[in-house]
Design a protein around this motif. Structure first.
Motif, PDB file in Angstrom:
ATOM      1  N   TYR A  81      41.396  20.916  33.538  1.00  0.00           N
ATOM      2  CA  TYR A  81      40.210  21.740  33.299  1.00  0.00           C
ATOM      3  C   TYR A  81      38.901  21.058  33.693  1.00  0.00           C
ATOM      4  O   TYR A  81      37.863  21.694  33.646  1.00  0.00           O
ATOM      5  N   ARG A  82      38.929  19.785  34.085  1.00  0.00           N
ATOM      6  CA  ARG A  82      37.707  19.110  34.536  1.00  0.00           C
ATOM      7  C   ARG A  82      37.350  19.619  35.927  1.00  0.00           C
ATOM      8  O   ARG A  82      38.220  19.855  36.752  1.00  0.00           O
ATOM      9  N   THR A  83      36.068  19.761  36.191  1.00  0.00           N
ATOM     10  CA  THR A  83      35.617  20.222  37.508  1.00  0.00           C
ATOM     11  C   THR A  83      35.007  19.100  38.335  1.00  0.00           C
ATOM     12  O   THR A  83      34.750  19.290  39.516  1.00  0.00           O
ATOM     13  N   GLN A  84      34.778  17.947  37.723  1.00  0.00           N
ATOM     14  CA  GLN A  84      34.240  16.811  38.477  1.00  0.00           C
ATOM     15  C   GLN A  84      34.446  15.512  37.720  1.00  0.00           C
ATOM     16  O   GLN A  84      34.672  15.512  36.513  1.00  0.00           O
ATOM     17  N   LEU A  85      34.376  14.422  38.461  1.00  0.00           N
ATOM     18  CA  LEU A  85      34.381  13.076  37.894  1.00  0.00           C
ATOM     19  C   LEU A  85      33.191  12.332  38.482  1.00  0.00           C
ATOM     20  O   LEU A  85      32.839  12.550  39.651  1.00  0.00           O
ATOM     21  N   ALA A  86      32.602  11.444  37.712  1.00  0.00           N
ATOM     22  CA  ALA A  86      31.551  10.573  38.245  1.00  0.00           C
ATOM     23  C   ALA A  86      32.189   9.638  39.278  1.00  0.00           C
ATOM     24  O   ALA A  86      33.417   9.472  39.301  1.00  0.00           O
TER      25      ALA A  86
END
Length: 172
Positions: A81-86
């Motif tokens: 469900y995450r849409t991005q990572l640093a």
């Protein structure tokens, strides 16, 4: 007398399709204006990214900010469900047994790379994983850790099997 259902079916289909099309257009317009694209709602009971414990790891000269998944529910959710990572953010999976631990990408919206590691932090295998797939990604070697990063991260940093990840928390 001949009776045809076709005109009635066409009218019913249009009666259903028009409101659905309007709803879809509204939903798309709302998502576009709110900056949300291709995001899935977190299901009830899922942890928010900020709720995972975190650890700082090092891979060569690179510092990694990793969320830690060390129990079954956290490992099952992972980065779903995450849409991005640093840029240097990832998720560290900690297992209780030295074994072959396989991964898949169901409900994972971003492509990832995964490094499988032994208890001493030695990377044994690295694999690239496409978003929203159910292909199994299994290491060739037993291990107790796996580290997921944005797709291509390990390659871009020159991290290869045989290298060590430092700062790993103890197994539970």
């Amino acid at each position: 007398m001949r009776f045809s259902l076709r005109p009635l079916l066409v009218r019913c289909a249009l009666a259903i399709a028009m409101p659905l099309a309007a709803c879809a257009a509204f939903t798309f317009a709302t998502a576009a204006t709110s900056g949300v694209a291709h995001a899935q709602q977190m299901p009830p009971g899922a942890k928010q990214p900020s709720e995972f414990p975190r650890v700082k790891l090092t891979a060569g000269m690179f510092v990694i900010d990793a969320a830690v998944a060390a129990n079954d529910p956290d490992r099952e959710q992972g980065l779903m469900y995450r849409t991005q990572l640093a840029p240097n953010e990832g998720m560290l999976f900690v297992f209780n047994e030295n074994a072959v631990h396989c991964f898949w990408m169901k409900n994972t919206l971003i492509p990832l790379s995964i490094a499988f590691m032994r208890a001493d932090g030695t990377v044994t295998d690295i694999d690239e994983m496409d978003a929203e797939t159910t292909n199994n990604h299994c290491p060739r070697n037993n291990g107790v850790y796996a580290l997921e990063m944005s797709k291509g991260w390990f390659t871009s940093k020159g991290i290869k099997p045989g290298m060590k990840i430092q700062g790993l928390p103890p197994q539970q």
